[in-house]
Design a protein around this motif. Structure first.
Motif, short mmCIF file in Angstrom:
data_model
loop_
_atom_site.label_atom_id
_atom_site.label_comp_id
_atom_site.label_asym_id
_atom_site.label_seq_id
_atom_site.Cartn_x
_atom_site.Cartn_y
_atom_site.Cartn_z
N GLY A 80 -12.31 -0.62 -2.88
CA GLY A 80 -11.61 -0.12 -1.71
C GLY A 80 -10.10 -0.10 -1.81
O GLY A 80 -9.43 0.28 -0.84
N GLU A 81 -9.54 -0.47 -2.97
CA GLU A 81 -8.09 -0.52 -3.14
C GLU A 81 -7.66 0.52 -4.18
O GLU A 81 -8.32 0.70 -5.21
CB GLU A 81 -7.64 -1.90 -3.62
N LYS A 82 -6.54 1.18 -3.93
CA LYS A 82 -5.99 2.11 -4.91
C LYS A 82 -5.39 1.33 -6.07
O LYS A 82 -4.65 0.36 -5.86
CB LYS A 82 -4.92 2.99 -4.27
N VAL A 141 -1.95 -2.62 -8.02
CA VAL A 141 -2.97 -2.48 -6.98
C VAL A 141 -2.29 -2.46 -5.61
O VAL A 141 -1.52 -3.37 -5.27
CB VAL A 141 -4.00 -3.63 -7.04
N GLU A 149 0.82 -1.21 0.00
CA GLU A 149 0.00 0.00 0.00
C GLU A 149 0.85 1.27 0.00
O GLU A 149 0.49 2.27 -0.61
CB GLU A 149 -0.93 -0.01 1.22
N GLU A 192 -19.36 -3.76 -8.06
CA GLU A 192 -19.28 -2.33 -8.30
C GLU A 192 -19.77 -2.06 -9.71
O GLU A 192 -19.08 -2.39 -10.68
CB GLU A 192 -17.85 -1.81 -8.15
N LYS A 225 -9.88 4.23 -7.16
CA LYS A 225 -10.17 3.20 -6.17
C LYS A 225 -11.11 2.16 -6.76
O LYS A 225 -12.11 2.50 -7.39
CB LYS A 225 -10.79 3.82 -4.92
N ARG A 226 -10.76 0.90 -6.57
CA ARG A 226 -11.60 -0.21 -7.00
C ARG A 226 -11.78 -1.15 -5.82
O ARG A 226 -10.79 -1.64 -5.27
CB ARG A 226 -10.97 -0.97 -8.16
#
Length: 310
Positions: A111-113, A128, A86, A182, A108-109
């Motif tokens: 909840g992840e950058k 990711v 991260e 999503e 963001k996908r």
């Protein structure tokens, strides 16, 4: 379930030297195997991964010097994503700018950058920032600090007319579980896996079909613990989904069967053994041209026809 997830992804490239320079130089992956396409020994087959090329870390390429560019569309892998710590997203954003790699804005996908980018053939990739990746082993032999090194595959996204039949194969046969959604994307995850644990299915309806070429993914391979595990998956495909696979093919480093899943993406099921150290020690992986036994008698002709790498 520790044996589920993506084994490797295989894509198509154009220039051999340009491909080698990008994945080892820019991304810092290890060339764990330099061999040929067993079905087309006039071209290389490069395997990039971590130190040992463990399942879930591997992106492979068929570099075909005269390959026309592919075009994205339904029935194809839309993107291949790598895992990074991260805290490394800023490092990689700067590195892609420095190396002149085309990239998108950070998004963001689930909840992840994620930082989407392309290689010189237009292969669609992403980095990711994955929770826990900083505790996973990294490998780097170039200027990339090991704490920022790519850990392996995060997953793939598939572009499909209708995701439901593909999702049924993922969950019933390949060991994935449906998760969050999503918009038009539904995420499937392999429980217990870290590397190669994600398959995102994007339903787009009547969108044009893709055309494979340089920059396209040729197939996605999924893990099987051994031959018996693979055979059980083959039976499930036939009995529960009416899908037939090829006969088992010995790829020297794993044994494979192939099939078209309902959305027309080419899938492979690959065994974990015997691995890439079967013909050269771990410390010298990727340094020599390795051939299967049935091609050894043609080594001189094969080496003479392959593109130069220096």
């Amino acid at each position: 379930m520790q044996h589920r997830g993506i084994h490797h992804v295989t894509a198509i490239a154009g220039s051999t030297r340009r491909n080698l320079g990008f994945y080892t130089g820019v991304l810092g992956l290890r060339l764990v195997k330099k061999t040929v396409n067993f079905d087309d020994p006039g071209s290389y087959h490069f395997y990039y991964g971590d130190e040992t090329g463990k399942p879930g870390s591997i992106l492979t390429f068929f570099p075909w010097e005269r390959a026309a560019p592919g075009s994205p569309g339904v029935g194809e892998t839309q993107e291949t994503a790598f895992r990074i710590p991260e805290a490394s997203i800023g490092y990689w954003t700067h590195r892609l700018v420095e190396k002149g790699a085309a990239h998108d804005n950070l998004v963001k996908r689930f909840g992840e950058k994620a930082l989407a980018f392309k290689d010189s053939d237009g292969t669609r990739l992403a980095l990711v920032a994955a929770a826990g990746a900083d505790n996973e082993p990294g490998w780097s032999a170039v200027e990339i600090p090991v704490e920022h090194a790519i850990r392996g595959l995060h997953g793939v996204s598939l572009l499909l007319k209708d995701a439901a039949p593909t999702g049924a194969v993922l969950s019933d046969v390949l060991g994935f579980v449906a998760g969050d959604r999503e918009g038009a994307v539904e995420r499937y995850r392999a429980p217990g896996a870290t590397l190669g644990a994600i398959v995102d299915l994007r339903s787009v309806g009547d969108f044009p079909r893709g055309r494979q070429g340089a920059g396209s993914v040729h197939h996605v391979a999924f893990r099987a613990a051994d031959d018996a595990d693979q055979a059980g998956m083959v039976r499930k495909l036939a009995e529960n989904h009416g899908l037939r696979t090829t006969e088992q093919k010995d790829r020297k480093y794993f044994r494979s069967v192939y099939f078209r899943e309902p959305g027309h993406v080419l899938f492979e099921i690959a065994t974990e053994p015997p691995g890439f150290a079967v013909d050269e020690p771990v410390e010298s992986l990727g340094t020599a041209l390795e051939l299967p036994s049935f091609l050894e008698s043609r080594r001189d002709k094969i080496e003479a026809a392959l593109p130069r790498l220096d």
